[in-house]
Scaffold this motif. Sequence first.
Motif, PDB file in Angstrom:
ATOM      1  N   ILE A   1      -9.230 -11.688  -2.829  1.00 30.98           N
ATOM      2  CA  ILE A   1      -8.007 -10.890  -2.803  1.00 30.98           C
ATOM      3  C   ILE A   1      -8.312  -9.444  -3.168  1.00 30.98           C
ATOM      4  O   ILE A   1      -9.009  -9.154  -4.130  1.00 30.98           O
ATOM      5  CB  ILE A   1      -6.964 -11.442  -3.794  1.00 30.98           C
ATOM      6  CG1 ILE A   1      -6.637 -12.899  -3.482  1.00 30.98           C
ATOM      7  CG2 ILE A   1      -5.699 -10.586  -3.780  1.00 30.98           C
ATOM      8  CD1 ILE A   1      -5.751 -13.539  -4.528  1.00 30.98           C
ATOM      9  N   GLU A   2      -7.782  -8.551  -2.361  1.00 30.36           N
ATOM     10  CA  GLU A   2      -7.683  -7.143  -2.753  1.00 30.36           C
ATOM     11  C   GLU A   2      -6.201  -6.899  -3.032  1.00 30.36           C
ATOM     12  O   GLU A   2      -5.354  -7.102  -2.159  1.00 30.36           O
ATOM     13  CB  GLU A   2      -8.163  -6.243  -1.612  1.00 30.36           C
ATOM     14  CG  GLU A   2      -8.017  -4.764  -1.905  1.00 30.36           C
ATOM     15  CD  GLU A   2      -8.365  -3.914  -0.699  1.00 30.36           C
ATOM     16  OE1 GLU A   2      -7.884  -2.762  -0.641  1.00 30.36           O
ATOM     17  OE2 GLU A   2      -9.085  -4.407   0.185  1.00 30.36           O
ATOM     18  N   SER A   3      -5.844  -6.534  -4.223  1.00 33.20           N
ATOM     19  CA  SER A   3      -4.433  -6.431  -4.602  1.00 33.20           C
ATOM     20  C   SER A   3      -4.099  -5.020  -5.072  1.00 33.20           C
ATOM     21  O   SER A   3      -4.952  -4.302  -5.618  1.00 33.20           O
ATOM     22  CB  SER A   3      -4.090  -7.440  -5.686  1.00 33.20           C
ATOM     23  OG  SER A   3      -4.833  -7.188  -6.865  1.00 33.20           O
ATOM     24  N   HIS A   4      -2.844  -4.649  -4.831  1.00 25.74           N
ATOM     25  CA  HIS A   4      -2.341  -3.338  -5.244  1.00 25.74           C
ATOM     26  C   HIS A   4      -0.895  -3.499  -5.694  1.00 25.74           C
ATOM     27  O   HIS A   4      -0.140  -4.291  -5.141  1.00 25.74           O
ATOM     28  CB  HIS A   4      -2.385  -2.331  -4.081  1.00 25.74           C
ATOM     29  CG  HIS A   4      -3.728  -2.156  -3.480  1.00 25.74           C
ATOM     30  ND1 HIS A   4      -4.664  -1.264  -3.961  1.00 25.74           N
ATOM     31  CD2 HIS A   4      -4.317  -2.787  -2.415  1.00 25.74           C
ATOM     32  CE1 HIS A   4      -5.759  -1.333  -3.218  1.00 25.74           C
ATOM     33  NE2 HIS A   4      -5.573  -2.251  -2.268  1.00 25.74           N
ATOM     34  N   SER A   5      -0.517  -2.702  -6.696  1.00 25.02           N
ATOM     35  CA  SER A   5       0.869  -2.596  -7.113  1.00 25.02           C
ATOM     36  C   SER A   5       1.278  -1.142  -7.003  1.00 25.02           C
ATOM     37  O   SER A   5       0.639  -0.271  -7.611  1.00 25.02           O
ATOM     38  CB  SER A   5       1.059  -3.098  -8.543  1.00 25.02           C
ATOM     39  OG  SER A   5       0.823  -4.491  -8.615  1.00 25.02           O
ATOM     40  N   ILE A   6       2.314  -0.883  -6.232  1.00 22.83           N
ATOM     41  CA  ILE A   6       2.696   0.497  -5.927  1.00 22.83           C
ATOM     42  C   ILE A   6       4.146   0.722  -6.340  1.00 22.83           C
ATOM     43  O   ILE A   6       5.071   0.163  -5.743  1.00 22.83           O
ATOM     44  CB  ILE A   6       2.540   0.778  -4.418  1.00 22.83           C
ATOM     45  CG1 ILE A   6       1.103   0.478  -3.959  1.00 22.83           C
ATOM     46  CG2 ILE A   6       2.930   2.209  -4.091  1.00 22.83           C
ATOM     47  CD1 ILE A   6       0.914   0.538  -2.460  1.00 22.83           C
ATOM     48  N   PRO A   7       4.377   1.508  -7.373  1.00 21.53           N
ATOM     49  CA  PRO A   7       5.767   1.838  -7.718  1.00 21.53           C
ATOM     50  C   PRO A   7       6.346   2.824  -6.704  1.00 21.53           C
ATOM     51  O   PRO A   7       5.627   3.680  -6.170  1.00 21.53           O
ATOM     52  CB  PRO A   7       5.639   2.469  -9.109  1.00 21.53           C
ATOM     53  CG  PRO A   7       4.249   2.992  -9.173  1.00 21.53           C
ATOM     54  CD  PRO A   7       3.405   2.103  -8.298  1.00 21.53           C
ATOM     55  N   PHE A   8       7.629   2.695  -6.435  1.00 23.56           N
ATOM     56  CA  PHE A   8       8.287   3.633  -5.517  1.00 23.56           C
ATOM     57  C   PHE A   8       9.781   3.642  -5.808  1.00 23.56           C
ATOM     58  O   PHE A   8      10.306   2.780  -6.520  1.00 23.56           O
ATOM     59  CB  PHE A   8       8.020   3.250  -4.057  1.00 23.56           C
ATOM     60  CG  PHE A   8       8.678   1.980  -3.607  1.00 23.56           C
ATOM     61  CD1 PHE A   8       9.871   2.002  -2.873  1.00 23.56           C
ATOM     62  CD2 PHE A   8       8.120   0.740  -3.902  1.00 23.56           C
ATOM     63  CE1 PHE A   8      10.486   0.831  -2.461  1.00 23.56           C
ATOM     64  CE2 PHE A   8       8.728  -0.439  -3.481  1.00 23.56           C
ATOM     65  CZ  PHE A   8       9.914  -0.400  -2.762  1.00 23.56           C
ATOM     66  N   VAL A   9      10.453   4.635  -5.269  1.00 23.79           N
ATOM     67  CA  VAL A   9      11.907   4.739  -5.398  1.00 23.79           C
ATOM     68  C   VAL A   9      12.515   4.264  -4.083  1.00 23.79           C
ATOM     69  O   VAL A   9      12.251   4.833  -3.018  1.00 23.79           O
ATOM     70  CB  VAL A   9      12.346   6.178  -5.712  1.00 23.79           C
ATOM     71  CG1 VAL A   9      13.873   6.265  -5.765  1.00 23.79           C
ATOM     72  CG2 VAL A   9      11.735   6.645  -7.031  1.00 23.79           C
ATOM     73  N   LEU A  10      13.319   3.211  -4.151  1.00 25.37           N
ATOM     74  CA  LEU A  10      13.986   2.659  -2.973  1.00 25.37           C
ATOM     75  C   LEU A  10      15.201   3.520  -2.664  1.00 25.37           C
ATOM     76  O   LEU A  10      16.125   3.635  -3.473  1.00 25.37           O
ATOM     77  CB  LEU A  10      14.409   1.212  -3.238  1.00 25.37           C
ATOM     78  CG  LEU A  10      15.076   0.458  -2.097  1.00 25.37           C
ATOM     79  CD1 LEU A  10      14.128   0.296  -0.920  1.00 25.37           C
ATOM     80  CD2 LEU A  10      15.566  -0.897  -2.576  1.00 25.37           C
ATOM     81  N   ARG A  11      15.196   4.147  -1.490  1.00 32.37           N
ATOM     82  CA  ARG A  11      16.261   5.064  -1.098  1.00 32.37           C
ATOM     83  C   ARG A  11      16.989   4.554   0.146  1.00 32.37           C
ATOM     84  O   ARG A  11      16.425   3.831   0.951  1.00 32.37           O
ATOM     85  CB  ARG A  11      15.696   6.456  -0.796  1.00 32.37           C
ATOM     86  CG  ARG A  11      14.970   7.102  -1.954  1.00 32.37           C
ATOM     87  CD  ARG A  11      14.539   8.522  -1.589  1.00 32.37           C
ATOM     88  NE  ARG A  11      13.812   9.169  -2.682  1.00 32.37           N
ATOM     89  CZ  ARG A  11      12.497   9.141  -2.809  1.00 32.37           C
ATOM     90  NH1 ARG A  11      11.764   8.501  -1.921  1.00 32.37           N
ATOM     91  NH2 ARG A  11      11.921   9.738  -3.834  1.00 32.37           N
ATOM     92  N   ASN A  12      18.246   4.970   0.291  1.00 27.07           N
ATOM     93  CA  ASN A  12      18.997   4.653   1.497  1.00 27.07           C
ATOM     94  C   ASN A  12      18.279   5.213   2.718  1.00 27.07           C
ATOM     95  O   ASN A  12      17.839   6.359   2.722  1.00 27.07           O
ATOM     96  CB  ASN A  12      20.407   5.246   1.406  1.00 27.07           C
ATOM     97  CG  ASN A  12      21.237   4.944   2.639  1.00 27.07           C
ATOM     98  OD1 ASN A  12      21.286   5.731   3.570  1.00 27.07           O
ATOM     99  ND2 ASN A  12      21.888   3.799   2.642  1.00 27.07           N
ATOM    100  N   GLY A  13      18.108   4.378   3.733  1.00 29.69           N
ATOM    101  CA  GLY A  13      17.388   4.786   4.935  1.00 29.69           C
ATOM    102  C   GLY A  13      16.106   4.004   5.073  1.00 29.69           C
ATOM    103  O   GLY A  13      16.049   2.802   4.775  1.00 29.69           O
ATOM    104  N   ASN A  14      15.046   4.659   5.545  1.00 28.02           N
ATOM    105  CA  ASN A  14      13.761   3.983   5.720  1.00 28.02           C
ATOM    106  C   ASN A  14      12.646   4.904   5.248  1.00 28.02           C
ATOM    107  O   ASN A  14      12.762   6.125   5.309  1.00 28.02           O
ATOM    108  CB  ASN A  14      13.554   3.581   7.187  1.00 28.02           C
ATOM    109  CG  ASN A  14      13.524   4.783   8.119  1.00 28.02           C
ATOM    110  OD1 ASN A  14      12.527   5.491   8.223  1.00 28.02           O
ATOM    111  ND2 ASN A  14      14.644   5.035   8.812  1.00 28.02           N
ATOM    112  N   GLN A  15      11.570   4.309   4.769  1.00 30.08           N
ATOM    113  CA  GLN A  15      10.426   5.094   4.307  1.00 30.08           C
ATOM    114  C   GLN A  15       9.147   4.274   4.426  1.00 30.08           C
ATOM    115  O   GLN A  15       9.148   3.065   4.202  1.00 30.08           O
ATOM    116  CB  GLN A  15      10.625   5.545   2.855  1.00 30.08           C
ATOM    117  CG  GLN A  15      10.887   4.407   1.875  1.00 30.08           C
ATOM    118  CD  GLN A  15      11.202   4.890   0.480  1.00 30.08           C
ATOM    119  OE1 GLN A  15      10.487   5.728  -0.080  1.00 30.08           O
ATOM    120  NE2 GLN A  15      12.269   4.363  -0.110  1.00 30.08           N
TER     121      GLN A  15
END
Length: 815
Positions: free
Chosen positions: A673-687
């Motif tokens: 396994i190569e694993s990653h945890s990525i924090p992000f801000v969930l915003r209206n729309g798409n990203q």
Amino acid sequence: MEWEDEKLSCEVPCSVISTLLLHHKIEDPYIRDNEAKIQPLFEKDYVFKTAFTVTKNELESKRILLGFESLDTLCEIYVNGTKLAEEKNMFRSFRYNVAPFLFEGSNELKLLFHSPVVYLREHKADLGKPFNVIRKAGCMFGWDWGITLPDSGILGDVYLLLDGGNEINDLYIRQIHKNGSVTLCVNAELSVDNADEVLFILKGPQRECIGERRLKDIRHPEAEFTLKDPARWMPTGYGEQPLYRVEAVLYRGSEAVSSLSRRIGIRTVCLDTSKDGKGHRFGLVINGVPVYFRGENMIINDAVIPHINEETWRKLIDLARCSHLNGIRVWGGAYYPPDLFYDLCDEAGIMVYQDFMFACTFYYPSKSLIENIREEVRCQVRRLRNHPCLVLWCGNNELDCLYTAMTSKEPRTEALRKLFGAKQPFDYKTAFFIRYIYSKIFLKLIPSLVKEASPDIPFIHSTPHVYRPLKARSFFEYTWDGDMHYYLQYDGNAPYQIMQTEEMLCRFISEIGFQSYPSIKTLREYMNEDDLSPYSDIMLAHQKCFEGNQTIELYMKRDFLVPERFEDYVYLSQIQAGEIMRYTVEYQRRHNDYNRGVILWQMNDCWPVVSWSGVDYKGRWKAEQYMTRRFFAPTLITSEVREGQVSLYAVSDLPEEQDDLLEIRLYDAKGEIESHSIPFVLRNGNQKLREFACPRDTTHSFLAFRDQKEAAFKVQLFCLPKDFHFEKPDLNISIGETVDRYQITVTSDTLCKDVMIDFHGFDAVLSDNFFDLVPNEPYTVTIDKKQMHMEDIPLLKEKLIIKTLNEVLLTGEKE
């Protein structure tokens, strides 16, 4: 009902077929090939009779109204032997003053229903499909998912109303929104003989009285209420659904002689069709907020319409809620649902895209048909216009695109025309005539009636829709200039991968689907074991789409293997349909700044049939419906593989921002396994959240991902399932319980795709199903105990059925 030499009892609502089934005079038309056996029944006329008592005091009323909510369809009405009327429209309600024809004591009502089949044979259509000369549900004469069952009968309430000359016939509440406040303009339609006052009452969402208006001038019964900063109705997921109530009471002196009430939601609705690039947008805006329409198309819930009841509608709205739908389209080849459906949608925040009942054929606007349509549209618009759930009126289903198919020279559109049996396009004279008759009904008559009676709800002339009526030069113009209907099968069995191309990015999709088989348990209820084969005569009798089963198998061969066991075949057809819809919808949602909604075809079935439905006739969820619950969630993490790159996206329909965390695991051939945890801000729309190169070894490697809202990992393969190196899973299953739910936890030692949980002997809707498991990662699904009829966990485990894609593909291909 009179049947041969017998009189068969029945209660309204009732029909010929429902009555004959009630008295065991015919076999169930849904079983095996019984559909063919009942066709002679529709060649006959039928009489329904009842007796009712009228007292001397009642006869003193100035008017006695006999009312019918719905008569299906060709009906002569007799009271005490006098012919009262002859009606030809199942989509209208009727009232007659029968006071002159009644006697003190016993009276007789007789309804003579003429055969619609004989009528259509004797009144052949000048153009289009035969059913277009009467106002009856088109699907009753057979559809590409529907049984041929042109029933007749009484589909709604029948009532007598004593009328002293004073009645409130209707209430219409218009809303004027300005600077955060709203003025409710209440208009009552009255029949008044000697009443002298009308009282209007406005009640709030908690049933509290907000205001009253008393009017002595009942010649102009209008009142206004102004609300500052009112509670506003929004679709589910975008806000709450507060409902106000407006009541009107008509008085003669101190005596209340008539009353009527309507529920409303405070909201504005508009359809954004502004020009954008080479085409026009197509998106709904509620209270100034653009909303993404996540919906399914609804057909009739049972071909024997009297079998549809209150429980049917409540289950359907529960299905919508559970599936993360915020909208339902009422399709134009069926019928207008009862008030209860719209009341439930109001309460649940389910938007309604409402077709008028015209579908898939042109209609010749004779004088009698025009008048019939006029009264039908008035009846239905006045009935439905106050409902906040109603967000769009639509003139018809597929007539604009039918004209496009019959006039286009674009090769794929020409191929579509030929597929449906029309080798030659319209000549100039025919095209001109079709434009004329289309304009008369759908560009003039119906929109003028809607504008008059329901001016605040948007209207479109047809679905699919282009901004300029009858001007599309190709079927694919609907992708960028309105809303689109699309089926791979009708596009030369195109590969479903076409659905993630710029060409198929749509402004709005109001129909899209792929066929699959109903549950194997449903099939076994209506067929013998010998019938359980894709090409048996009985199975083909339950497949109404031309080469439908062949198409399912064609796509199955492309992506999977064709299994030997029919149970696996059914399972795989459902996985395939769900995956194609997931692939399509997630692409559209990744571009939700351009695409503003998808309405899947179809939500439900009206009999046991191979179809595009997410839920089969017996209410059993197919794989697609569980996948719909996931890909229609208000927030979505989705993947895309393109040109050797894999990208992960976040999509949100929620107005507010949220902190979120993306968890990624990449597995290789050794299971490392190569694993990653990525924090992000969930915003209206798409990203776009992350992009990286696909692994070289596509047959052993896979990607698993989820965010903190999701318990299960989603899995992205880098090759077709048939090319992936699946291993036989060693599943560990444990069952526990809480106070109100059973818990089933499943763990696999290897990647396990599309895990299906079912039970011998009973059905249940699970919190999730047809899910993926990554190695050694337990996943728990739950079942509401109210669905179960057992208290023994060992027995529950004994009844458990588990099926996985791994095991189905590892059994090999059918010879």
